[in-house]
Design a protein around this motif. Structure first.
Motif, PDB file in Angstrom:
ATOM      1  N   ASN A 182      41.459  34.426  38.492  1.00 56.54           N
ATOM      2  CA  ASN A 182      41.033  35.700  37.926  1.00 56.54           C
ATOM      3  C   ASN A 182      40.560  36.698  38.971  1.00 56.54           C
ATOM      4  O   ASN A 182      40.281  37.856  38.645  1.00 56.54           O
ATOM      5  CB  ASN A 182      39.908  35.484  36.912  1.00 56.54           C
ATOM      6  CG  ASN A 182      40.396  34.796  35.649  1.00 56.54           C
ATOM      7  OD1 ASN A 182      41.592  34.558  35.492  1.00 56.54           O
ATOM      8  ND2 ASN A 182      39.483  34.468  34.749  1.00 56.54           N
ATOM      9  N   GLU A 206      42.105  38.241  41.307  1.00 51.89           N
ATOM     10  CA  GLU A 206      43.000  39.367  41.532  1.00 51.89           C
ATOM     11  C   GLU A 206      42.831  40.469  40.498  1.00 51.89           C
ATOM     12  O   GLU A 206      43.334  41.585  40.688  1.00 51.89           O
ATOM     13  CB  GLU A 206      44.448  38.882  41.544  1.00 51.89           C
ATOM     14  CG  GLU A 206      44.782  37.985  42.730  1.00 51.89           C
ATOM     15  CD  GLU A 206      46.239  37.580  42.762  1.00 51.89           C
ATOM     16  OE1 GLU A 206      46.984  38.023  41.860  1.00 51.89           O
ATOM     17  OE2 GLU A 206      46.632  36.829  43.673  1.00 51.89           O
ATOM     18  N   GLN A 207      42.109  40.201  39.412  1.00 56.18           N
ATOM     19  CA  GLN A 207      41.856  41.246  38.412  1.00 56.18           C
ATOM     20  C   GLN A 207      40.907  42.311  38.945  1.00 56.18           C
ATOM     21  O   GLN A 207      40.835  43.409  38.405  1.00 56.18           O
ATOM     22  CB  GLN A 207      41.267  40.624  37.145  1.00 56.18           C
ATOM     23  CG  GLN A 207      42.191  39.635  36.449  1.00 56.18           C
ATOM     24  CD  GLN A 207      41.533  38.991  35.243  1.00 56.18           C
ATOM     25  OE1 GLN A 207      40.438  39.388  34.821  1.00 56.18           O
ATOM     26  NE2 GLN A 207      42.186  37.980  34.684  1.00 56.18           N
ATOM     27  N   TYR A 208      40.172  41.973  39.994  1.00 56.40           N
ATOM     28  CA  TYR A 208      39.187  42.888  40.556  1.00 56.40           C
ATOM     29  C   TYR A 208      39.713  43.449  41.878  1.00 56.40           C
ATOM     30  O   TYR A 208      40.189  42.710  42.731  1.00 56.40           O
ATOM     31  CB  TYR A 208      37.860  42.172  40.793  1.00 56.40           C
ATOM     32  CG  TYR A 208      37.257  41.575  39.539  1.00 56.40           C
ATOM     33  CD1 TYR A 208      36.362  42.290  38.759  1.00 56.40           C
ATOM     34  CD2 TYR A 208      37.599  40.283  39.129  1.00 56.40           C
ATOM     35  CE1 TYR A 208      35.809  41.739  37.604  1.00 56.40           C
ATOM     36  CE2 TYR A 208      37.054  39.734  37.980  1.00 56.40           C
ATOM     37  CZ  TYR A 208      36.167  40.459  37.227  1.00 56.40           C
ATOM     38  OH  TYR A 208      35.618  39.918  36.084  1.00 56.40           O
TER      39      TYR A 208
END
Length: 327
Positions: free
Chosen positions: A135, A137-139
């Motif tokens: 997760n 890479e969502q930021y």
């Protein structure tokens, strides 16, 4: 390193920090490529002396074998931290909790020196705080940091806390030779068949630093803060951390709180002042069996993270010196 006979190297050299007071983009890229070069030397060598040293030590625990890591995020400040067990992980999670939810942390009168036994504002079960690697890479544009600690010193802390105090290491009790043999055997087994979901708590506590944080792909993205327990080294580490917080627009009030409480407190399961620590340090310094295993387990941590090597055996210092010439 190798998996089933195939060589693999560090990947993903993308620079995620736009600026850093400590490391330029060129230095980060050079460091990552230098480590790749050292990995190649390990298997193919150059000078005959290096090949001989390498061939005598093929039973080292390899670096960059991914093991389950704890990643904590404070989206407001775009900060992510990787908690490496027995490297001030208790302090780190409390700092990240404060940054993640300052209001609730303060309302419940929490301290950065709370222990795992305390009721916590932030939960490991909260996917908005304790996030899986997939997760991240969502930021966008995250600043990443991790505390790292001298490997022998980190092993002593693990041994005292998990093995001696909690009797959690096989049936070894306080038999350090038994502990280190079983740690080596367990890590070798995991190295040959890595599965993050099935890694044991002991493996995660004792694993080399390079096994954490998906460093195989993310090494160049992290601010790595070396932390110790004497005042000088701890002060230097917290100064590095506060510089990162300041750059990410954390308020002066929070930075002051983090700085003061990090320097004045200690957690209940801290072992650096325990009675048994002197005896454990003496055995690590003098027991040739224990030392041989520790060198095999943590050699690459000393090479890759450039820790002080004065307390290592001459044979391993020679090998490190030979390889560092190519960095």
């Amino acid at each position: 390193m190798t998996k089933n006979g195939h060589l693999f190297l560090l990947t993903n050299l993308k620079i995620v920090r736009k600026q850093s007071a400590d490391r330029s983009k060129n230095r980060i890229i050079f460091q990552a490529f230098a480590i790749n070069f050292i990995v190649i030397l390990y298997y193919y060598g150059m000078a005959s002396e290096i090949r001989q040293l390498r061939d005598n030590h093929l039973d080292f625990i390899q670096p960059y074998v991914n093991i389950r890591s704890d990643l904590f995020i404070a989206p407001k400040y775009k900060i992510l931290s990787c908690g490496i067990r027995k490297s001030m992980s208790q302090l780190l999670i409390n700092i990240m909790c404060l940054l993640h939810n300052e209001t609730e942390f303060q309302n419940q009168n929490r301290s950065l020196n709370d222990t795992w036994m305390s009721e916590r504002v932030c939960s490991h079960k909260d996917p908005e705080f304790h996030i899986p690697q997939k997760n991240v890479e969502q930021y966008q544009n995250l600043t990443k940091f991790a505390f790292i600690r001298d490997p022998f010193d980190r092993f002593i802390s693990f041994y005292l806390h998990v093995c001696k105090n909690d009797n959690g290491c096989w049936d070894c009790g306080d038999n350090m030779r038994c502990v280190v043999r079983n740690v080596y055997k367990s890590l070798k087994s995991y190295e040959n068949d890595p599965d993050e979901a099935s890694s044991s708590s002991i493996d995660r506590h004792a694993a080399p630093i390079t096994w954490n944080c998906n460093f195989q792909e993310t090494f160049s993205q992290y601010h790595l803060i070396k932390i110790g327990f004497d005042y000088q080294s701890r002060h230097a580490a917290i100064t590095q951390l506060t510089d990162i917080l300041y750059t990410n627009r954390v308020s002066d009030t929070l930075i002051t709180k983090i700085s003061n409480e990090s320097m004045t407190g200690e957690t209940l399961h801290g072992t650096h002042k325990s009675v048994g620590r002197v005896q454990a340090e003496q055995q690590v310094n003098e027991d040739s069996v224990v030392r041989e295993y520790l060198h095999k387990i943590y050699f690459f941590d000393y090479l890759i993270f450039n820790f002080d090597t004065n307390h290592l055996d001459d044979e391993y210092k020679q090998l490190l010196t030979s390889w560092k010439l190519f960095k």
